[in-house]
Design a protein around this motif. Structure first.
Motif, PDB file in Angstrom:
ATOM      1  N   GLU A   1     -33.373  20.317   6.855  1.00 54.94           N
ATOM      2  CA  GLU A   1     -32.350  19.563   6.141  1.00 54.94           C
ATOM      3  C   GLU A   1     -31.057  19.601   6.941  1.00 54.94           C
ATOM      4  O   GLU A   1     -30.619  20.658   7.371  1.00 54.94           O
ATOM      5  N   ALA A   2     -30.479  18.430   7.158  1.00 57.28           N
ATOM      6  CA  ALA A   2     -29.276  18.324   7.965  1.00 57.28           C
ATOM      7  C   ALA A   2     -28.069  18.642   7.121  1.00 57.28           C
ATOM      8  O   ALA A   2     -27.997  18.288   5.952  1.00 57.28           O
ATOM      9  N   ASP A   3     -27.097  19.348   7.710  1.00 57.38           N
ATOM     10  CA  ASP A   3     -25.863  19.667   7.018  1.00 57.38           C
ATOM     11  C   ASP A   3     -24.698  19.247   7.888  1.00 57.38           C
ATOM     12  O   ASP A   3     -24.281  19.979   8.779  1.00 57.38           O
ATOM     13  N   ILE A   4     -24.194  18.071   7.604  1.00 52.22           N
ATOM     14  CA  ILE A   4     -23.047  17.559   8.336  1.00 52.22           C
ATOM     15  C   ILE A   4     -22.100  16.921   7.343  1.00 52.22           C
ATOM     16  O   ILE A   4     -22.515  16.134   6.486  1.00 52.22           O
ATOM     17  N   TYR A   5     -20.844  17.307   7.430  1.00 51.06           N
ATOM     18  CA  TYR A   5     -19.885  16.987   6.387  1.00 51.06           C
ATOM     19  C   TYR A   5     -18.698  16.245   6.962  1.00 51.06           C
ATOM     20  O   TYR A   5     -18.179  16.601   8.018  1.00 51.06           O
ATOM     21  N   GLN A   6     -18.285  15.223   6.242  1.00 50.25           N
ATOM     22  CA  GLN A   6     -17.111  14.458   6.639  1.00 50.25           C
ATOM     23  C   GLN A   6     -16.083  14.451   5.512  1.00 50.25           C
ATOM     24  O   GLN A   6     -16.425  14.272   4.349  1.00 50.25           O
ATOM     25  N   THR A   7     -14.821  14.648   5.896  1.00 48.42           N
ATOM     26  CA  THR A   7     -13.722  14.521   4.948  1.00 48.42           C
ATOM     27  C   THR A   7     -12.549  13.834   5.611  1.00 48.42           C
ATOM     28  O   THR A   7     -12.348  13.988   6.827  1.00 48.42           O
ATOM     29  N   PRO A   8     -11.800  13.020   4.862  1.00 42.28           N
ATOM     30  CA  PRO A   8     -12.082  12.604   3.485  1.00 42.28           C
ATOM     31  C   PRO A   8     -13.170  11.541   3.439  1.00 42.28           C
ATOM     32  O   PRO A   8     -13.464  10.929   4.457  1.00 42.28           O
ATOM     33  N   ARG A   9     -13.770  11.326   2.302  1.00 42.29           N
ATOM     34  CA  ARG A   9     -14.743  10.243   2.160  1.00 42.29           C
ATOM     35  C   ARG A   9     -14.035   8.899   2.109  1.00 42.29           C
ATOM     36  O   ARG A   9     -14.533   7.894   2.626  1.00 42.29           O
ATOM     37  N   TYR A  10     -12.887   8.875   1.475  1.00 43.27           N
ATOM     38  CA  TYR A  10     -12.110   7.642   1.354  1.00 43.27           C
ATOM     39  C   TYR A  10     -10.642   7.973   1.621  1.00 43.27           C
ATOM     40  O   TYR A  10     -10.138   8.983   1.156  1.00 43.27           O
ATOM     41  N   LEU A  11      -9.988   7.082   2.365  1.00 45.29           N
ATOM     42  CA  LEU A  11      -8.572   7.288   2.674  1.00 45.29           C
ATOM     43  C   LEU A  11      -7.880   5.945   2.740  1.00 45.29           C
ATOM     44  O   LEU A  11      -8.313   5.062   3.474  1.00 45.29           O
ATOM     45  N   VAL A  12      -6.812   5.804   1.965  1.00 44.52           N
ATOM     46  CA  VAL A  12      -5.967   4.616   2.015  1.00 44.52           C
ATOM     47  C   VAL A  12      -4.594   5.083   2.478  1.00 44.52           C
ATOM     48  O   VAL A  12      -4.003   5.967   1.870  1.00 44.52           O
ATOM     49  N   ILE A  13      -4.119   4.457   3.558  1.00 45.43           N
ATOM     50  CA  ILE A  13      -2.900   4.966   4.160  1.00 45.43           C
ATOM     51  C   ILE A  13      -2.073   3.814   4.703  1.00 45.43           C
ATOM     52  O   ILE A  13      -2.609   2.724   4.955  1.00 45.43           O
ATOM     53  N   GLY A  14      -0.779   4.042   4.859  1.00 47.14           N
ATOM     54  CA  GLY A  14       0.106   3.004   5.355  1.00 47.14           C
ATOM     55  C   GLY A  14       0.139   2.931   6.874  1.00 47.14           C
ATOM     56  O   GLY A  14      -0.172   3.906   7.568  1.00 47.14           O
ATOM     57  N   THR A  15       0.541   1.795   7.374  1.00 44.49           N
ATOM     58  CA  THR A  15       0.646   1.592   8.814  1.00 44.49           C
ATOM     59  C   THR A  15       1.609   2.593   9.444  1.00 44.49           C
ATOM     60  O   THR A  15       2.665   2.900   8.880  1.00 44.49           O
ATOM     61  N   GLY A  16       1.208   3.091  10.594  1.00 41.53           N
ATOM     62  CA  GLY A  16       2.059   4.005  11.347  1.00 41.53           C
ATOM     63  C   GLY A  16       1.813   5.472  11.077  1.00 41.53           C
ATOM     64  O   GLY A  16       2.320   6.337  11.799  1.00 41.53           O
ATOM     65  N   LYS A  17       1.019   5.761  10.063  1.00 41.27           N
ATOM     66  CA  LYS A  17       0.739   7.168   9.742  1.00 41.27           C
ATOM     67  C   LYS A  17      -0.290   7.744  10.698  1.00 41.27           C
ATOM     68  O   LYS A  17      -1.148   7.045  11.222  1.00 41.27           O
ATOM     69  N   LYS A  18      -0.191   9.045  10.880  1.00 37.39           N
ATOM     70  CA  LYS A  18      -1.196   9.771  11.673  1.00 37.39           C
ATOM     71  C   LYS A  18      -2.290  10.262  10.740  1.00 37.39           C
ATOM     72  O   LYS A  18      -2.002  10.784   9.657  1.00 37.39           O
ATOM     73  N   ILE A  19      -3.536  10.058  11.148  1.00 36.96           N
ATOM     74  CA  ILE A  19      -4.638  10.526  10.323  1.00 36.96           C
ATOM     75  C   ILE A  19      -5.656  11.286  11.160  1.00 36.96           C
ATOM     76  O   ILE A  19      -5.818  11.034  12.359  1.00 36.96           O
ATOM     77  N   THR A  20      -6.307  12.241  10.521  1.00 34.88           N
ATOM     78  CA  THR A  20      -7.400  12.967  11.150  1.00 34.88           C
ATOM     79  C   THR A  20      -8.596  12.940  10.222  1.00 34.88           C
ATOM     80  O   THR A  20      -8.490  13.298   9.042  1.00 34.88           O
ATOM     81  N   LEU A  21      -9.708  12.481  10.753  1.00 32.97           N
ATOM     82  CA  LEU A  21     -10.969  12.504  10.025  1.00 32.97           C
ATOM     83  C   LEU A  21     -11.750  13.729  10.490  1.00 32.97           C
ATOM     84  O   LEU A  21     -11.962  13.912  11.688  1.00 32.97           O
ATOM     85  N   GLU A  22     -12.150  14.538   9.531  1.00 30.32           N
ATOM     86  CA  GLU A  22     -12.824  15.782   9.868  1.00 30.32           C
ATOM     87  C   GLU A  22     -14.337  15.608   9.850  1.00 30.32           C
ATOM     88  O   GLU A  22     -14.885  14.860   9.042  1.00 30.32           O
ATOM     89  N   CYS A  23     -14.999  16.320  10.741  1.00 28.08           N
ATOM     90  CA  CYS A  23     -16.461  16.322  10.786  1.00 28.08           C
ATOM     91  C   CYS A  23     -16.916  17.715  11.178  1.00 28.08           C
ATOM     92  O   CYS A  23     -16.495  18.233  12.220  1.00 28.08           O
ATOM     93  N   SER A  24     -17.782  18.287  10.365  1.00 26.39           N
ATOM     94  CA  SER A  24     -18.310  19.616  10.648  1.00 26.39           C
ATOM     95  C   SER A  24     -19.804  19.646  10.408  1.00 26.39           C
ATOM     96  O   SER A  24     -20.295  19.031   9.465  1.00 26.39           O
ATOM     97  N   GLN A  25     -20.496  20.378  11.261  1.00 27.00           N
ATOM     98  CA  GLN A  25     -21.941  20.549  11.071  1.00 27.00           C
ATOM     99  C   GLN A  25     -22.280  22.024  11.206  1.00 27.00           C
ATOM    100  O   GLN A  25     -21.683  22.753  11.994  1.00 27.00           O
ATOM    101  N   THR A  26     -23.240  22.437  10.386  1.00 23.89           N
ATOM    102  CA  THR A  26     -23.590  23.854  10.309  1.00 23.89           C
ATOM    103  C   THR A  26     -24.924  24.151  10.973  1.00 23.89           C
ATOM    104  O   THR A  26     -25.518  25.208  10.749  1.00 23.89           O
ATOM    105  N   MET A  27     -25.404  23.238  11.790  1.00 23.00           N
ATOM    106  CA  MET A  27     -26.736  23.377  12.379  1.00 23.00           C
ATOM    107  C   MET A  27     -26.696  23.886  13.813  1.00 23.00           C
ATOM    108  O   MET A  27     -27.745  24.079  14.420  1.00 23.00           O
ATOM    109  N   GLY A  28     -25.494  24.074  14.351  1.00 22.45           N
ATOM    110  CA  GLY A  28     -25.382  24.530  15.731  1.00 22.45           C
ATOM    111  C   GLY A  28     -25.781  23.481  16.755  1.00 22.45           C
ATOM    112  O   GLY A  28     -26.105  23.819  17.898  1.00 22.45           O
ATOM    113  N   HIS A  29     -25.751  22.229  16.380  1.00 24.50           N
ATOM    114  CA  HIS A  29     -26.126  21.156  17.305  1.00 24.50           C
ATOM    115  C   HIS A  29     -25.137  21.054  18.452  1.00 24.50           C
ATOM    116  O   HIS A  29     -23.924  21.165  18.265  1.00 24.50           O
ATOM    117  N   ASP A  30     -25.683  20.763  19.640  1.00 21.82           N
ATOM    118  CA  ASP A  30     -24.811  20.685  20.802  1.00 21.82           C
ATOM    119  C   ASP A  30     -24.113  19.330  20.916  1.00 21.82           C
ATOM    120  O   ASP A  30     -22.992  19.247  21.414  1.00 21.82           O
TER     121      ASP A  30
END
Lengths: 115, 113
Positions: A1-30
């Motif tokens: 079973e794959a375990d890979i997580y993304q946050t946020p699922r939904y993001l509404v933001i204004g022009t010019g803002k800085k954003i970071t989309l997170e991604c993490s996996q617990t499987m030790g994939h290279d």
């Protein structure tokens, strides 16, 4: 079973803002990947990483940047969001060590809307 | 140029009927081949894959796909569709030792009662 997580699922933001989309996996994939998906279009590879401190740009040019400081973490950053960045971003990982086949495991996606 | 083509943008099928989704690729060598499914608001889930050997591949959820080298095709089939099969289906390819997948534009499947 794959375990890979993304946050946020939904993001509404204004022009010019800085954003970071997170991604993490617990499987030790290279290997890890970011794809951009727009309705009715193929998924486009925008970034990939084959290991820690390794990042490459994909086939589709993107103003975003990525980092891979830890094996399990592959965040995507937009320094100044614009409406043209509105899209769904999918993170994926794969394990090609030991002769594995390299199939991709996907997170559920981050849907970004820039107003 | 290398490419993956899914000729059908949208297919509507009755529940219980058979389903076939087409995929053609254009690569210099035989690539690794995949089919993924995406339900609304979800990520992609692997249905099946082909690397070598038997050209008829069995996957999850009752799906199968057949690799035809002469036609550069990897079509996905299911004998009897269930309402839960309504989703978007993506064909993908990767070259040997290059684990970046290239995807087709997808086929949306609608299942009517």
């Amino acid at each position: 079973e794959a375990d890979i997580y993304q946050t946020p699922r939904y993001l509404v933001i204004g022009t010019g803002k800085k954003i970071t989309l997170e991604c993490s996996q617990t499987m030790g994939h290279d290997k890890m990947y970011w794809y951009q998906q727009d309705p009715g279009m193929e998924l486009h590879l925008i970034h990939y990483s084959y290991g820690v401190n390794s990042t490459e740009k994909g086939d589709l040019s993107s103003e975003s940047t990525v980092s891979r400081i830890r094996t399990e973490h592959f965040p995507l950053t937009l320094e100044s969001a614009r409406p043209s960045h509105t899209s769904q971003y999918l993170c994926a990982s794969s394990d090609t060590s030991g002769g594995n086949t390299g199939e991709l495991f996907f997170g559920e996606g981050s849907r970004l809307t820039v107003l | 140029a290398q490419s993956v083509t899914q000729p059908d943008i949208h297919i509507t099928v009755s529940e219980g009927a058979s389903l076939e989704l087409r995929c053609n690729y254009s690569y210099g060598a035989t690539p690794y081949l995949f089919w993924y499914v995406q339900s609304p608001g979800q990520g992609l889930q692997l249905l099946l894959k082909y690397f070598s050997g038997d050209t008829l591949v069995q996957g999850i959820k009752g799906f199968e796909a057949e690799f035809k080298r002469s036609q550069s095709s990897f079509n996905l089939r299911k004998p009897s569709v269930h309402w839960s099969d309504a989703a978007e289906y993506f064909c993908a390819v990767a070259l040997l030792d290059d684990y970046k997948l290239s995807f087709g534009a997808g086929t949306t499947v609608t299942v009517r009662a």
